[in-house]
Design a protein around this motif. Structure first.
Motif, PDB file in Angstrom:
ATOM      1  N   SER A 179       0.913  -1.281   0.051  1.00  0.00           N
ATOM      2  CA  SER A 179      -0.065   0.004  -0.047  1.00  0.00           C
ATOM      3  C   SER A 179       0.890   1.364   0.116  1.00  0.00           C
ATOM      4  O   SER A 179       0.539   1.958  -0.706  1.00  0.00           O
ATOM      5  CB  SER A 179      -0.795   0.024   1.338  1.00  0.00           C
ATOM      6  OG  SER A 179      -1.852   1.231   1.463  1.00  0.00           O
ATOM      7  N   LEU A 199      -5.388  -0.269  -7.242  1.00  0.00           N
ATOM      8  CA  LEU A 199      -6.055   0.193  -5.772  1.00  0.00           C
ATOM      9  C   LEU A 199      -6.961  -0.795  -5.689  1.00  0.00           C
ATOM     10  O   LEU A 199      -7.303  -1.316  -4.579  1.00  0.00           O
ATOM     11  CB  LEU A 199      -6.492   1.558  -6.010  1.00  0.00           C
ATOM     12  CG  LEU A 199      -6.893   2.336  -4.897  1.00  0.00           C
ATOM     13  CD1 LEU A 199      -5.828   2.413  -3.900  1.00  0.00           C
ATOM     14  CD2 LEU A 199      -7.501   3.570  -5.117  1.00  0.00           C
ATOM     15  N   HIS A 200      -7.959  -1.223  -6.735  1.00  0.00           N
ATOM     16  CA  HIS A 200      -8.856  -2.233  -6.493  1.00  0.00           C
ATOM     17  C   HIS A 200      -8.379  -3.594  -6.095  1.00  0.00           C
ATOM     18  O   HIS A 200      -9.175  -4.069  -4.928  1.00  0.00           O
ATOM     19  CB  HIS A 200      -9.565  -2.175  -7.822  1.00  0.00           C
ATOM     20  CG  HIS A 200     -10.607  -3.468  -7.993  1.00  0.00           C
ATOM     21  ND1 HIS A 200     -11.865  -3.362  -7.315  1.00  0.00           N
ATOM     22  CD2 HIS A 200     -10.721  -4.698  -8.454  1.00  0.00           C
ATOM     23  CE1 HIS A 200     -12.720  -4.377  -7.256  1.00  0.00           C
ATOM     24  NE2 HIS A 200     -12.003  -5.357  -7.861  1.00  0.00           N
ATOM     25  N   MET A 231      -5.653  -4.145  -4.404  1.00  0.00           N
ATOM     26  CA  MET A 231      -5.248  -4.098  -3.083  1.00  0.00           C
ATOM     27  C   MET A 231      -6.299  -3.963  -2.014  1.00  0.00           C
ATOM     28  O   MET A 231      -6.288  -4.610  -1.045  1.00  0.00           O
ATOM     29  CB  MET A 231      -4.334  -2.700  -2.916  1.00  0.00           C
ATOM     30  CG  MET A 231      -3.765  -2.556  -1.427  1.00  0.00           C
ATOM     31  SD  MET A 231      -2.739  -0.931  -1.477  1.00  0.00           S
ATOM     32  CE  MET A 231      -3.989   0.344  -1.189  1.00  0.00           C
ATOM     33  N   ARG A 232      -7.558  -3.266  -2.351  1.00  0.00           N
ATOM     34  CA  ARG A 232      -8.395  -3.299  -1.393  1.00  0.00           C
ATOM     35  C   ARG A 232      -9.051  -4.546  -1.380  1.00  0.00           C
ATOM     36  O   ARG A 232      -9.713  -5.160  -0.279  1.00  0.00           O
ATOM     37  CB  ARG A 232      -9.877  -2.393  -2.097  1.00  0.00           C
ATOM     38  CG  ARG A 232      -9.342  -1.049  -1.911  1.00  0.00           C
ATOM     39  CD  ARG A 232     -10.800  -0.148  -2.365  1.00  0.00           C
ATOM     40  NE  ARG A 232     -10.409   1.148  -1.966  1.00  0.00           N
ATOM     41  CZ  ARG A 232     -10.596   2.186  -2.863  1.00  0.00           C
ATOM     42  NH1 ARG A 232     -11.088   1.704  -4.264  1.00  0.00           N
ATOM     43  NH2 ARG A 232     -10.081   3.357  -2.573  1.00  0.00           N
ATOM     44  N   THR A 233      -9.252  -5.475  -2.455  1.00  0.00           N
ATOM     45  CA  THR A 233      -9.655  -6.922  -2.453  1.00  0.00           C
ATOM     46  C   THR A 233      -8.893  -7.586  -1.541  1.00  0.00           C
ATOM     47  O   THR A 233      -9.406  -8.511  -0.702  1.00  0.00           O
ATOM     48  CB  THR A 233      -9.727  -7.349  -4.113  1.00  0.00           C
ATOM     49  OG1 THR A 233     -10.484  -6.665  -4.840  1.00  0.00           O
ATOM     50  CG2 THR A 233     -10.353  -8.896  -3.991  1.00  0.00           C
ATOM     51  N   GLU A 234      -7.552  -7.569  -1.542  1.00  0.00           N
ATOM     52  CA  GLU A 234      -6.693  -8.360  -0.790  1.00  0.00           C
ATOM     53  C   GLU A 234      -6.950  -7.924   0.866  1.00  0.00           C
ATOM     54  O   GLU A 234      -7.061  -8.801   1.475  1.00  0.00           O
ATOM     55  CB  GLU A 234      -5.194  -8.017  -0.987  1.00  0.00           C
ATOM     56  CG  GLU A 234      -4.875  -8.598  -2.461  1.00  0.00           C
ATOM     57  CD  GLU A 234      -3.450  -8.301  -2.649  1.00  0.00           C
ATOM     58  OE1 GLU A 234      -3.096  -8.319  -3.774  1.00  0.00           O
ATOM     59  OE2 GLU A 234      -2.633  -8.043  -1.883  1.00  0.00           O
ATOM     60  N   VAL A 235      -7.185  -6.775   0.920  1.00  0.00           N
ATOM     61  CA  VAL A 235      -7.468  -6.328   2.626  1.00  0.00           C
ATOM     62  C   VAL A 235      -8.753  -6.711   2.825  1.00  0.00           C
ATOM     63  O   VAL A 235      -8.750  -7.165   3.962  1.00  0.00           O
ATOM     64  CB  VAL A 235      -7.303  -4.809   2.483  1.00  0.00           C
ATOM     65  CG1 VAL A 235      -7.835  -4.386   3.897  1.00  0.00           C
ATOM     66  CG2 VAL A 235      -5.936  -4.073   2.470  1.00  0.00           C
ATOM     67  N   MET A 236      -9.781  -6.830   1.998  1.00  0.00           N
ATOM     68  CA  MET A 236     -10.971  -7.145   2.417  1.00  0.00           C
ATOM     69  C   MET A 236     -10.841  -8.726   2.509  1.00  0.00           C
ATOM     70  O   MET A 236     -11.426  -9.196   3.733  1.00  0.00           O
ATOM     71  CB  MET A 236     -12.244  -6.986   1.458  1.00  0.00           C
ATOM     72  CG  MET A 236     -12.375  -5.530   1.246  1.00  0.00           C
ATOM     73  SD  MET A 236     -12.905  -4.672   2.678  1.00  0.00           S
ATOM     74  CE  MET A 236     -14.562  -5.466   2.914  1.00  0.00           C
TER      75      MET A 236
END
Length: 147
Positions: free
Chosen positions: A52, A133-134, A136-141
């Motif tokens: 990130s 960015l999408h 990264m958000r998917t991995e974090v979720m």
């Protein structure tokens, strides 16, 4: 009759003891597995945070490049406008040679080509950043849901 009954109770107690020992072992195994999963999750979260930070730095570079591209586009549009005015006034004042007209048109086409290339680059950079960015958000979720 009492010996057989006593033996039955003893066997039942032994069976309970084995079941309890088995359950305790299963609990111990689950705790170890849970500990390992939590450690892996912490490691993955750390990796995602590093990614990130890296993406944020890349984004800043891309935004800066985008602003520079926009500025160049504006400068080139102004130059095209000036070249058009120049070309018109030249034609009103005197008839120039075909060579000079060709030269001006080549400059205009070159400037327009540069604008199109910059706009395409800008669009590509925005799409790449949006995709990263999408992801990264998917991995974090996914990590948040798994732990």
């Amino acid at each position: 009759g009492q010996t057989a009954e006593g033996g039955g109770i003893e066997a039942e107690e032994q069976e309970k003891g084995r079941v309890i020992a088995s359950l305790k072992q299963s609990l111990k195994d689950l705790r170890e597995e849970n500990h390992a999963l939590k450690a892996a999750a912490r490691f993955n979260i750390h990796r995602i945070e590093e990614r990130s930070d890296s993406l944020s730095a890349e984004r800043d570079v891309l935004l800066s490049a985008g602003k520079k591209s926009k500025h160049e586009v504006l400068e080139l549009r102004q130059r095209i406008f000036e070249l058009n005015l120049h070309s018109q006034s030249q034609e009103k004042i005197i008839v120039k040679t075909g060579l000079e007209k060709t030269q001006t048109r080549l400059e205009l086409e070159k400037a327009l080509g540069r604008i199109e290339a910059l706009e395409l680059t800008n669009q590509t950079l925005k799409q790449e950043y949006s995709l990263e960015l999408h992801q990264m958000r998917t991995e974090v979720m996914a990590l948040a849901n798994s732990s």
